[in-house]
Design an enzyme around this catalytic site. Structure first.
Site: not given
Ligand code: UD1
Ligand code: MG
Length: 457
Positions: A9, A11-12, A16, A23, A140, A155, A351, A440
């Protein structure tokens, strides 16, 4: 062993982090977080890796290259929604799917392997990797029933006062039966404080359907740290740095002060090499055995032989041979090729130049765009004049040449084998081999000069 798949995962945006950089591309010990994750996942014998991209999709894909397939999550509606984007690639396939977050850079392949094993042994439909966190804020929480069985994950933002006290956290890494995962994902709702589709909700859904849901707790919380802000990023950096340094020390490298030594994740170092404080080694650097590096030395993307000493200096993107002595205060700039037994001394900048075996530039020189042969002595203050304001030109200094102090070699120019250049010369034309070149004005002494000055008064 069943077929293995992995979904990463990534995509975020990482709100923060308060950053322009997405990120998962933030580096930890010089390597983007998501690359750390993929490098570990690759070791697990996975049939297909799918990375979910969204924010910065192009940059993430460019970073990871062909090691992964990609699915785009156009809108970030939550982690369950993210996994859904891999549906076309994975739905209905027999096997086990690992889901791991791109923001947990410390996760090790050994731990994920143990998670797979645990999952397979218990014939579970879902297994969560959990850890004990002294400060579980933000994660979570794992809710277990009276029998100790996993019930669900809550969560931080949705948790009750009581639930927040739980210190067993969801690390964001899971194994799922692939078919069961995609069936359960269809049933996830966004009925929660954040209005998101939570992947952890799959656990409760499967549990309520009577399926086997388990947890595998890893002893090392440090490995599962999720990076959501810069504070956690600095913690990840510190954990990773310690892990890298310890690995080198176990392999026979002496690190005088590990807390002040920074080594990139992909750096290789031979045994009996000693690293002094303030040393930063990054990129794809390879250092041989019995070298002495530092104090206060920066090396990136260099290939260094054995028994070489580099003190208080910087070296980038270059080849440096064995028994070479560099520094203090030298700068080796990109595309240099320093052969064995060379000496590059105080305040010397090199260089894009070749230095043949045994050659020396011991003090105060600039050597750029040059081919220096073997056993050449470049006196103090030797300068290659390589740039006319528009173009760069080559200086060739053949084997055994002696360049006197404070000489300018105006390129393009060749100094033939065994030739001498007198101190203070500005050489604009080729010097034949074996010759002495003096370029010189001859010295003139005006006798009784001070007396003449007195007369004028
Ligand atoms: C998430 C978990 C939490 C866990 C924690 C561990 C969920 C709802 N919560 O929280 O239980 O303790 O990770 O680190 O899953 N991402 C996507 N698409 C989205 C949202 C997120 O690709 O729509 C990706 C983000 O880029 C990231 C990862 O998923 O790499 C986790 O997302 P993040 O928002 O960091 O979740 P946490 O609040 O950390
Ligand atoms: Mg996270």
């Amino acid at each position: 062993m069943s077929n293995r798949y992995a979904v990463i995962l990534a995509a975020g945006q990482g709100t923060r982090m308060k950053s322009k950089l997405y990120k998962v591309l933030h580096p930890v010990c010089g390597k983007p977080m998501v690359q750390h994750v993929v490098d570990q996942v690759i070791k697990l014998n996975i049939k297909e890796i799918v990375t979910i991209t969204g924010h910065g999709a192009e940059m993430v894909e460019q970073q990871l290259g062909s090691s992964s397939k990609y699915a785009l999550q156009e809108e970030q509606l939550g982690t369950a929604h993210a996994v859904m984007q891999a549906r076309d690639m994975l739905e209905g396939k027999e096997g086990v799917t690992l889901v791991v977050c791109g923001d947990t850079p410390l996760i090790k392949h050994e731990t994920m392997e143990a998670l797979f094993k645990h999952h397979e042994e218990l014939s579970a439909k879902a297994t969560i990797l959990t850890a004990h966190a002294e400060n579980p804020f933000g994660y979570g929480r794992v809710i277990r029933n009276d029998m100790g069985m996993v019930e669900k994950i809550v969560e931080q933002k949705d948790a009750s006062e009581e639930e927040r006290k739980i210190k067993e956290i969801n690390t964001g890494t899971y194994c799922f039966d692939n078919k069961a995962l995609f069936e359960a994902l269809n049933k996830v709702t966004n009925d929660n404080v954040q209005g998101e589709y939570y992947l952890p909700d799959v656990i409760e859904i499967l549990k309520n359907e009577g399926e086997v849901v388990t947890a595998y707790q890893t002893a090392d919380f440090g490995e599962t740290l999720g990076v959501n802000d810069r504070v956690a990023l600095s913690q990840a950096e510190s954990f990773m740095k310690q892990r890298i340094n310890e690995e080198h020390m176990r392999n026979g490298v002496t690190i005088i002060d590990p807390s002040n030594t920074y080594i990139g994740a992909d750096v290789k170092i031979g045994s009996d090499t000693v690293l002094y404080p303030g040393t930063i080694i990054s990129g794809n650097t390879v250092i041989g055995s019995e070298c002495v590096i530092g104090p206060h030395t920066e090396i990136s993307d260099c290939h260094i032989g054995e028994g070489t000493v580099i003190r208080q200096s910087a070296a980038h993107d270059s080849h440096i041979g064995s028994q070479v002595n560099i520094g203090p205060f030298a700068h080796i700039r990109p595309q240099s090729d320093i052969h064995d037994e060379v000496k590059i001394g105080n305040f010397v900048e090199v260089k894009k130049s070749v230095f043949g075996k045994g050659s020396k530039a011991s003090h105060l020189s600039y050597i750029g765009d040059a081919e220096v042969g073997k056993d050449v002595n470049l006196g103090c203050g030797s300068i290659t004049v390589n740039y006319d304001g528009k173009n760069k030109f080559l200086t060739k200094i053949e084997d055994g040449v002696f360049i006197g102090c404070n000489s300018n070699l105006v390129a393009p120019v060749t100094i033939g084998e065994g030739a001498y250049v007198a101190a203070g010369s500005t050489i604009t034309e080729d010097v034949p081999g074996e010759a002495l070149s003096i370029a010189r004005a001859r010295q003139v002494n005006k006798e009784n000069y001070t007396q003449k000055l007195n007369i004028k008064k």
